[in-house]
Design an enzyme around this catalytic site. Structure first.
Site, PDB file in Angstrom:
ATOM      1  N   ARG A  63       0.818  -1.220   0.000  1.00 10.46           N
ATOM      2  CA  ARG A  63       0.000   0.000   0.000  1.00 10.46           C
ATOM      3  C   ARG A  63       0.851   1.269   0.000  1.00 10.46           C
ATOM      4  O   ARG A  63       0.418   2.310  -0.490  1.00 10.46           O
ATOM      5  CB  ARG A  63      -0.907  -0.019   1.238  1.00 10.46           C
ATOM      6  CG  ARG A  63      -2.052   0.957   1.192  1.00 10.46           C
ATOM      7  CD  ARG A  63      -3.043   0.676   2.311  1.00 10.46           C
ATOM      8  NE  ARG A  63      -2.405   0.644   3.597  1.00 10.46           N
ATOM      9  CZ  ARG A  63      -2.606  -0.273   4.557  1.00 10.46           C
ATOM     10  NH1 ARG A  63      -3.453  -1.242   4.373  1.00 10.46           N
ATOM     11  NH2 ARG A  63      -1.962  -0.211   5.699  1.00 10.46           N
ATOM     12  N   TYR A 116     -12.416  25.482  -5.482  1.00  9.91           N
ATOM     13  CA  TYR A 116     -12.916  24.316  -6.230  1.00  9.91           C
ATOM     14  C   TYR A 116     -14.207  23.798  -5.573  1.00  9.91           C
ATOM     15  O   TYR A 116     -14.234  23.502  -4.373  1.00  9.91           O
ATOM     16  CB  TYR A 116     -11.811  23.257  -6.209  1.00  9.91           C
ATOM     17  CG  TYR A 116     -12.122  21.955  -6.880  1.00  9.91           C
ATOM     18  CD1 TYR A 116     -12.346  21.890  -8.262  1.00  9.91           C
ATOM     19  CD2 TYR A 116     -12.183  20.769  -6.161  1.00  9.91           C
ATOM     20  CE1 TYR A 116     -12.623  20.684  -8.879  1.00  9.91           C
ATOM     21  CE2 TYR A 116     -12.454  19.555  -6.775  1.00  9.91           C
ATOM     22  CZ  TYR A 116     -12.674  19.526  -8.133  1.00  9.91           C
ATOM     23  OH  TYR A 116     -12.942  18.332  -8.749  1.00  9.91           O
ATOM     24  N   ASP A 187      -4.346  25.069  -2.941  1.00 11.96           N
ATOM     25  CA  ASP A 187      -4.537  24.168  -4.080  1.00 11.96           C
ATOM     26  C   ASP A 187      -3.703  24.706  -5.228  1.00 11.96           C
ATOM     27  O   ASP A 187      -3.905  25.842  -5.685  1.00 11.96           O
ATOM     28  CB  ASP A 187      -6.029  24.114  -4.442  1.00 11.96           C
ATOM     29  CG  ASP A 187      -6.334  23.084  -5.532  1.00 11.96           C
ATOM     30  OD1 ASP A 187      -5.536  22.955  -6.480  1.00 11.96           O
ATOM     31  OD2 ASP A 187      -7.384  22.421  -5.444  1.00 11.96           O
ATOM     32  N   LYS A 212      -4.561  16.486 -13.625  1.00 17.30           N
ATOM     33  CA  LYS A 212      -4.636  17.546 -14.626  1.00 17.30           C
ATOM     34  C   LYS A 212      -3.321  17.630 -15.415  1.00 17.30           C
ATOM     35  O   LYS A 212      -3.012  16.714 -16.137  1.00 17.30           O
ATOM     36  CB  LYS A 212      -5.013  18.858 -13.928  1.00 17.30           C
ATOM     37  CG  LYS A 212      -6.310  18.750 -13.075  1.00 17.30           C
ATOM     38  CD  LYS A 212      -7.567  18.855 -13.902  1.00 17.30           C
ATOM     39  CE  LYS A 212      -8.869  18.565 -13.153  1.00 17.30           C
ATOM     40  NZ  LYS A 212      -9.147  19.358 -11.972  1.00 17.30           N
TER      41      LYS A 212
HETATM   42  C1  PLP Z   1      -9.722  18.824 -10.710  1.00 14.70           C
HETATM   43  C2  PLP Z   1      -9.397  19.579  -9.484  1.00 14.70           C
HETATM   44  C3  PLP Z   1      -9.319  18.945  -8.246  1.00 14.70           C
HETATM   45  C4  PLP Z   1      -9.704  17.485  -8.051  1.00 14.70           C
HETATM   46  O1  PLP Z   1      -8.955  16.588  -8.803  1.00 14.70           O
HETATM   47  P1  PLP Z   1      -9.532  15.139  -9.197  1.00 14.70           P
HETATM   48  O2  PLP Z   1      -8.312  14.389  -9.557  1.00 14.70           O
HETATM   49  O3  PLP Z   1     -10.467  15.373 -10.340  1.00 14.70           O
HETATM   50  O4  PLP Z   1     -10.224  14.578  -8.003  1.00 14.70           O
HETATM   51  C5  PLP Z   1      -8.943  19.690  -7.146  1.00 14.70           C
HETATM   52  N1  PLP Z   1      -8.672  21.002  -7.250  1.00 14.70           N
HETATM   53  C6  PLP Z   1      -8.755  21.658  -8.423  1.00 14.70           C
HETATM   54  C7  PLP Z   1      -8.465  23.100  -8.480  1.00 14.70           C
HETATM   55  C8  PLP Z   1      -9.123  20.973  -9.573  1.00 14.70           C
HETATM   56  O5  PLP Z   1      -9.225  21.638 -10.726  1.00 14.70           O
END
Ligand code: PLP
Length: 396
Positions: A63, A116, A187, A212
């Site tokens: 894990r 977000y 973030d 992303k």
């Molecule tokens: C897409 C996104 C997330 C979440 O990511 P996932 O991998 O889709 O769960 C968190 N913060 C921001 C700013 C995002 O654009």
């Protein structure tokens, strides 16, 4: 992107490269899939458990991940300027890890109101059930001094913010937080560690959806939490362990592979998006406002120039005199842009911003529908032609 002289691009390319064995090595780290870590001697097992207990990033169980994961953590550590990186199965689980690791019953958290959406919709209800209270603040109004409570333990920010790219003064927020003994988490999905480095600007924790730009090819889900503070790293590690968060080796490999080309992809997304944003500004008869911090007239442009090293492929715009149905018809009329939410891949996307979400952003004052584009790596002339034909068909 401005030239960088700190060697980051080189370090990111070579982080986690496999060492030579008998004078030879592959370029890439192998995909190490395992559920069990096998030991030669019981004493080896005990020694490794001790090192993990002491907080070292070593694996005593599948894990925790193996060499592929350590290499990815090393690359993300370079991007974020972090000494500890924890991988999570999605961006949202990485964000949840931050909240769950740092907050206890009766604690209070201040969250930027343009954050977000799922932070508000999913994480707040969970944390409320665990006795944590939330207050949202307007980051364009400066530091949220009036909203601070004696129990405030965390400030959670996102710059530029989701959908409208509100750029915030993170160093000022960090100074404010630390003056009051409060932690600051940010973030960093927009900046992906190359365009923005929250830890260097004073944040205690940086969190990213690796899904992303680091992934970059719309083929994996992953998140990462990074810190340069060993005590926080330990706290995050213990909670990560308790939640049993784990990332498959194939996905860790894909993320690392994506990161090797992150800089060239981001530079091209940024160039294409700036071209598209400038084109959108010429469509003043159908567009009320374009949101892109690299545009000189964007309200966040000054802070963006001060704190960022480039811009990405996200461009949003508010339609003039249009209703939601026309925004919907507009995205339907696009041929090259897919309709979809998870940006950061090579391809272009369009999404009508959910009005319920942007209405919660005090940065948003309009009533018209907003369309978010993710400008991909296609030829920008083709993307501009596609937008033009959709405007003519639906809105002119
Ligand atoms: C897409 C996104 C997330 C979440 O990511 P996932 O991998 O889709 O769960 C968190 N913060 C921001 C700013 C995002 O654009």
């Amino acid at each position: 992107m401005p030239a960088r002289d700190d060697g980051l691009l080189t370090r990111v390319l070579h982080a986690g490269s496999p060492p030579f064995e008998n004078g030879a090595a592959p370029v890439n780290v192998p995909v190490v899939r395992t559920s069990t870590v096998r030991f030669e001697q019981n004493a080896d097992r005990i020694a490794l458990h001790r090192r993990r207990e002491a907080g070292e990033a070593v694996s005593t169980y599948g894990r925790h991940g193996m060499a592929t994961h350590r290499a990815l953590e090393a690359a993300i550590g370079e991007l974020e300027g972090a000494s500890r990186v924890l991988l999570a199965p999605s961006g949202l689980s990485a964000v949840s890890l931050v909240f769950i690791a740092l907050l206890s019953p009766s604690d209070h958290v201040l969250v930027q109101d343009s954050v977000y959406g799922p932070v508000r919709e999913r994480i707040e209800p969970l944390l409320k059930r665990l006795g944590v209270s939330f207050t949202y603040f307007n980051a364009s109004n400066g530091v949220p001094a009036a909203l601070l409570q004696p129990t405030t333990r965390l400030i959670y920010a996102e710059s530029p913010s989701s959908f409208l790219y509100e750029v915030i003064d993170l160093p000022a927020l960090a100074a404010f937080a630390h003056e009051h003994g409060v932690l600051l988490a940010a973030d960093n999905t927009w900046g992906a560690g190359l365009l923005y480095q929250p830890l260097a600007l004073g944040a205690d924790i940086s969190v990213q959806a690796i899904t992303k730009y680091p992934g970059g090819h719309s083929d994996l889900m992953q998140g990462a939490v990074s810190t340069a503070n060993p005590a926080l790293g330990r706290r995050l590690l213990d909670t990560h362990d308790a939640l049993g968060l784990s990332v498959g080796a194939d996905d860790a490999y894909l993320a690392l592979r994506g990161i090797r080309s992150l800089a060239v992809r981001l530079a091209q997304h940024g160039r294409n998006a700036l071209e598209v944003a400038r084109y959108l500004q010429t469509e003043g008869d159908v567009i009320a406002r374009v949101f892109y911090p690299a545009l000189a007239d964007d309200p966040g442009h000054g802070l963006w120039q001060r704190d960022f090293k480039g811009a990405n492929g996200l461009v949003s715009f508010a339609l003039r005199r249009a209703q939601a149905a026309e925004a919907s018809a507009f995205v339907d009329a696009l041929r090259l842009f897919g309709i979809g939410a998870s940006w950061g891949g090579y391809e272009s996307l369009a999404l009508v911003a959910p009005s319920s979400r942007i209405r919660e952003h005090s940065y948003w004052r309009g009533a018209e529908p907003v369309v978010r584009l993710h400008v991909g790596l296609e030829d920008p002339a083709d993307l501009i032609a596609d937008l033009g034909q959709a405007f003519r068909r639906v809105l002119k």
